[in-house]
Design a protein around this motif. Structure first.
Motif, PDB file in Angstrom:
ATOM      1  N   VAL A  52     -26.757  63.218 -12.482  1.00  6.96           N
ATOM      2  CA  VAL A  52     -25.778  62.907 -13.529  1.00  6.96           C
ATOM      3  C   VAL A  52     -24.603  63.877 -13.434  1.00  6.96           C
ATOM      4  CG1 VAL A  52     -25.390  62.895 -16.032  1.00  6.96           C
ATOM      5  CG2 VAL A  52     -27.434  61.801 -15.077  1.00  6.96           C
ATOM      6  N   ALA A  53     -24.898  65.163 -13.299  1.00  8.74           N
ATOM      7  CA  ALA A  53     -23.835  66.170 -13.211  1.00  8.74           C
ATOM      8  C   ALA A  53     -22.938  65.937 -11.997  1.00  8.74           C
ATOM      9  CB  ALA A  53     -24.441  67.568 -13.158  1.00  8.74           C
ATOM     10  N   ALA A  54     -23.514  65.463 -10.900  1.00  5.92           N
ATOM     11  CA  ALA A  54     -22.763  65.239  -9.666  1.00  5.92           C
ATOM     12  C   ALA A  54     -22.040  63.889  -9.647  1.00  5.92           C
ATOM     13  CB  ALA A  54     -23.699  65.337  -8.464  1.00  5.92           C
ATOM     14  N   GLY A  55     -22.257  63.052 -10.659  1.00  8.87           N
ATOM     15  CA  GLY A  55     -21.613  61.743 -10.699  1.00  8.87           C
ATOM     16  C   GLY A  55     -22.298  60.686  -9.864  1.00  8.87           C
ATOM     17  N   ARG A  56     -23.498  60.973  -9.381  1.00 13.27           N
ATOM     18  CA  ARG A  56     -24.251  59.995  -8.584  1.00 13.27           C
ATOM     19  C   ARG A  56     -25.055  59.034  -9.457  1.00 13.27           C
ATOM     20  NH1 ARG A  56     -25.110  64.880  -5.668  1.00 13.27           N
ATOM     21  NH2 ARG A  56     -27.059  65.157  -6.810  1.00 13.27           N
ATOM     22  N   LEU A  57     -25.203  59.377 -10.734  1.00 10.79           N
ATOM     23  CA  LEU A  57     -26.010  58.579 -11.650  1.00 10.79           C
ATOM     24  C   LEU A  57     -25.359  58.601 -13.024  1.00 10.79           C
ATOM     25  CD1 LEU A  57     -28.812  57.069 -11.927  1.00 10.79           C
ATOM     26  CD2 LEU A  57     -29.703  59.248 -12.778  1.00 10.79           C
ATOM     27  N   ALA A  58     -25.288  57.433 -13.649  1.00  9.60           N
ATOM     28  CA  ALA A  58     -24.839  57.320 -15.039  1.00  9.60           C
ATOM     29  C   ALA A  58     -26.018  56.772 -15.834  1.00  9.60           C
ATOM     30  CB  ALA A  58     -23.640  56.392 -15.141  1.00  9.60           C
ATOM     31  N   VAL A  59     -26.318  57.384 -16.975  1.00  8.33           N
ATOM     32  CA  VAL A  59     -27.472  57.004 -17.785  1.00  8.33           C
ATOM     33  C   VAL A  59     -27.015  56.749 -19.218  1.00  8.33           C
ATOM     34  CG1 VAL A  59     -29.740  57.722 -18.652  1.00  8.33           C
ATOM     35  CG2 VAL A  59     -29.001  58.443 -16.367  1.00  8.33           C
ATOM     36  N   TRP A  60     -27.491  55.644 -19.785  1.00 14.33           N
ATOM     37  CA  TRP A  60     -27.243  55.339 -21.193  1.00 14.33           C
ATOM     38  C   TRP A  60     -28.583  55.244 -21.908  1.00 14.33           C
ATOM     39  CZ3 TRP A  60     -24.602  53.390 -17.154  1.00 14.33           C
ATOM     40  CH2 TRP A  60     -23.209  53.528 -17.178  1.00 14.33           C
ATOM     41  N   ALA A  61     -28.572  55.612 -23.175  1.00 12.82           N
ATOM     42  CA  ALA A  61     -29.773  55.494 -24.000  1.00 12.82           C
ATOM     43  C   ALA A  61     -29.404  54.819 -25.312  1.00 12.82           C
ATOM     44  CB  ALA A  61     -30.381  56.867 -24.274  1.00 12.82           C
ATOM     45  N   ALA A  62     -30.280  53.959 -25.768  1.00 10.20           N
ATOM     46  CA  ALA A  62     -30.172  53.362 -27.093  1.00 10.20           C
ATOM     47  C   ALA A  62     -31.237  54.037 -27.943  1.00 10.20           C
ATOM     48  CB  ALA A  62     -30.414  51.857 -27.016  1.00 10.20           C
ATOM     49  N   HIS A  63     -30.854  54.437 -29.142  1.00 10.28           N
ATOM     50  CA  HIS A  63     -31.817  55.124 -30.002  1.00 10.28           C
ATOM     51  C   HIS A  63     -31.604  54.696 -31.448  1.00 10.28           C
ATOM     52  CE1 HIS A  63     -28.779  57.979 -31.530  1.00 10.28           C
ATOM     53  NE2 HIS A  63     -28.256  57.831 -30.326  1.00 10.28           N
ATOM     54  N   ASP A  64     -32.591  54.938 -32.257  1.00 11.41           N
ATOM     55  CA  ASP A  64     -32.506  54.591 -33.679  1.00 11.41           C
ATOM     56  C   ASP A  64     -32.358  55.834 -34.555  1.00 11.41           C
ATOM     57  OD1 ASP A  64     -35.018  55.722 -33.674  1.00 11.41           O
ATOM     58  OD2 ASP A  64     -36.078  53.897 -34.254  1.00 11.41           O
ATOM     59  N   GLY A  65     -32.025  56.954 -33.936  1.00 12.55           N
ATOM     60  CA  GLY A  65     -31.899  58.209 -34.669  1.00 12.55           C
ATOM     61  C   GLY A  65     -33.157  59.060 -34.597  1.00 12.55           C
ATOM     62  N   HIS A  66     -34.265  58.417 -34.300  1.00 10.66           N
ATOM     63  CA  HIS A  66     -35.541  59.134 -34.233  1.00 10.66           C
ATOM     64  C   HIS A  66     -36.179  59.071 -32.859  1.00 10.66           C
ATOM     65  CE1 HIS A  66     -35.389  59.567 -38.560  1.00 10.66           C
ATOM     66  NE2 HIS A  66     -35.148  58.276 -38.655  1.00 10.66           N
ATOM     67  N   ARG A  67     -35.932  57.985 -32.145  1.00 13.96           N
ATOM     68  CA  ARG A  67     -36.558  57.831 -30.839  1.00 13.96           C
ATOM     69  C   ARG A  67     -35.691  56.975 -29.933  1.00 13.96           C
ATOM     70  NH1 ARG A  67     -40.936  53.221 -31.087  1.00 13.96           N
ATOM     71  NH2 ARG A  67     -39.785  51.843 -32.421  1.00 13.96           N
ATOM     72  N   VAL A  68     -35.899  57.150 -28.637  1.00 15.47           N
ATOM     73  CA  VAL A  68     -35.201  56.352 -27.642  1.00 15.47           C
ATOM     74  C   VAL A  68     -35.856  54.970 -27.601  1.00 15.47           C
ATOM     75  CG1 VAL A  68     -34.670  56.124 -25.182  1.00 15.47           C
ATOM     76  CG2 VAL A  68     -34.548  58.367 -26.276  1.00 15.47           C
ATOM     77  N   LEU A  69     -35.033  53.939 -27.746  1.00 11.98           N
ATOM     78  CA  LEU A  69     -35.532  52.561 -27.741  1.00 11.98           C
ATOM     79  C   LEU A  69     -35.361  51.888 -26.390  1.00 11.98           C
ATOM     80  CD1 LEU A  69     -34.095  51.342 -31.156  1.00 11.98           C
ATOM     81  CD2 LEU A  69     -36.408  52.205 -30.676  1.00 11.98           C
ATOM     82  N   GLY A  70     -34.369  52.347 -25.612  1.00 14.45           N
ATOM     83  CA  GLY A  70     -34.112  51.736 -24.320  1.00 14.45           C
ATOM     84  C   GLY A  70     -33.161  52.580 -23.496  1.00 14.45           C
ATOM     85  N   THR A  71     -33.102  52.259 -22.224  1.00 13.28           N
ATOM     86  CA  THR A  71     -32.207  52.973 -21.314  1.00 13.28           C
ATOM     87  C   THR A  71     -31.828  52.074 -20.150  1.00 13.28           C
ATOM     88  OG1 THR A  71     -31.887  55.030 -20.063  1.00 13.28           O
ATOM     89  CG2 THR A  71     -34.049  54.000 -19.900  1.00 13.28           C
ATOM     90  N   VAL A  72     -30.727  52.422 -19.519  1.00 12.75           N
ATOM     91  CA  VAL A  72     -30.287  51.781 -18.281  1.00 12.75           C
ATOM     92  C   VAL A  72     -29.471  52.809 -17.522  1.00 12.75           C
ATOM     93  CG1 VAL A  72     -28.124  50.808 -19.204  1.00 12.75           C
ATOM     94  CG2 VAL A  72     -29.286  49.686 -17.276  1.00 12.75           C
ATOM     95  N   SER A  73     -29.465  52.679 -16.194  1.00 10.99           N
ATOM     96  CA  SER A  73     -28.705  53.605 -15.353  1.00 10.99           C
ATOM     97  C   SER A  73     -27.982  52.858 -14.249  1.00 10.99           C
ATOM     98  CB  SER A  73     -29.647  54.637 -14.701  1.00 10.99           C
ATOM     99  OG  SER A  73     -30.330  55.392 -15.660  1.00 10.99           O
ATOM    100  N   LEU A  74     -26.920  53.480 -13.757  1.00 12.89           N
ATOM    101  CA  LEU A  74     -26.223  53.021 -12.569  1.00 12.89           C
ATOM    102  C   LEU A  74     -26.296  54.132 -11.539  1.00 12.89           C
ATOM    103  CD1 LEU A  74     -22.937  51.405 -13.970  1.00 12.89           C
ATOM    104  CD2 LEU A  74     -24.896  50.213 -12.948  1.00 12.89           C
ATOM    105  N   ALA A  75     -26.739  53.795 -10.341  1.00 17.06           N
ATOM    106  CA  ALA A  75     -26.786  54.747  -9.224  1.00 17.06           C
ATOM    107  C   ALA A  75     -25.629  54.412  -8.285  1.00 17.06           C
ATOM    108  CB  ALA A  75     -28.119  54.640  -8.490  1.00 17.06           C
TER     109      ALA A  75
END
Length: 175
Positions: A52-75
């Motif tokens: 992520v820091a190097a720009g090789r991966l982008a990560v998104w997270a969906a959350h409800d304020g208490h827990r992560v509900l989902g994620t997706v990434s682009l490599a």
């Protein structure tokens, strides 16, 4: 939906690890064998921070304020002749959050971000016959074929994998 930089990825790593273990141990094929322990899942997510820091991966997270509900990434590939494309990876939604359009929103978020970054071609692979195929097809992804015995299911059984692609609107390369 939040895009995770290196710092946020490490902050969310525990929630992402919980999502990953629940997904794998529930039978979804995302590159791991069951049973997947929390420590292994946590270490895997923490190791993604450098990408992520190097720009090789982008990560998104969906959350409800208490827990992560989902994620997706682009490599993103590191080759100069491949900067126009990216691979969609690790689209996951908690079982109790499915059926409410979250997977579709995560997919759209990644597609929109890809277009904004100048990416014109996305690709992915998914287990043939999995529920994910219905999502990808309905979102306009094109299957190009299946490879027999491509990856092991979480139970260790060799399963076919279908490869998909989607062209996204042309933009200026910004990566």
């Amino acid at each position: 939906m939040i895009r995770l930089d290196e710092t946020l990825l490490l902050e969310y790593a525990g929630g992402l690890a919980g999502l990953l273990t629940e997904t794998v141990n529930g039978g979804a094929s995302v590159g791991f064998l069951a049973p997947l322990g929390r420590a292994e899942a946590l270490a895997w997510w923490e190791q993604r921070a450098a990408d992520v820091a190097a720009g090789r991966l982008a990560v998104w997270a969906a959350h409800d304020g208490h827990r992560v509900l989902g994620t997706v990434s682009l490599a993103f590939p590191d080759k100069a002749n491949s900067r126009h494309r990216a691979e969609l990876v690790k689209l996951m939604v908690r079982p109790d959050a499915r059926g409410r359009g979250l997977g579709r929103r995560l997919l759209a978020t990644a597609e929109d971000a890809a277009a904004s970054a100048g990416v014109t071609l996305l690709h992915l692979d998914t287990e043939t016959g999995s529920p994910a195929e219905r999502l990808y097809r309905s979102a306009g992804w094109t299957p190009i074929g299946a490879i027999p015995d491509y990856a092991a299911s979480p139970a260790g059984e060799l399963r076919p994998t279908t490869i998909y692609y989607k062209q996204v609107p042309a933009g200026t390369l910004t990566r």
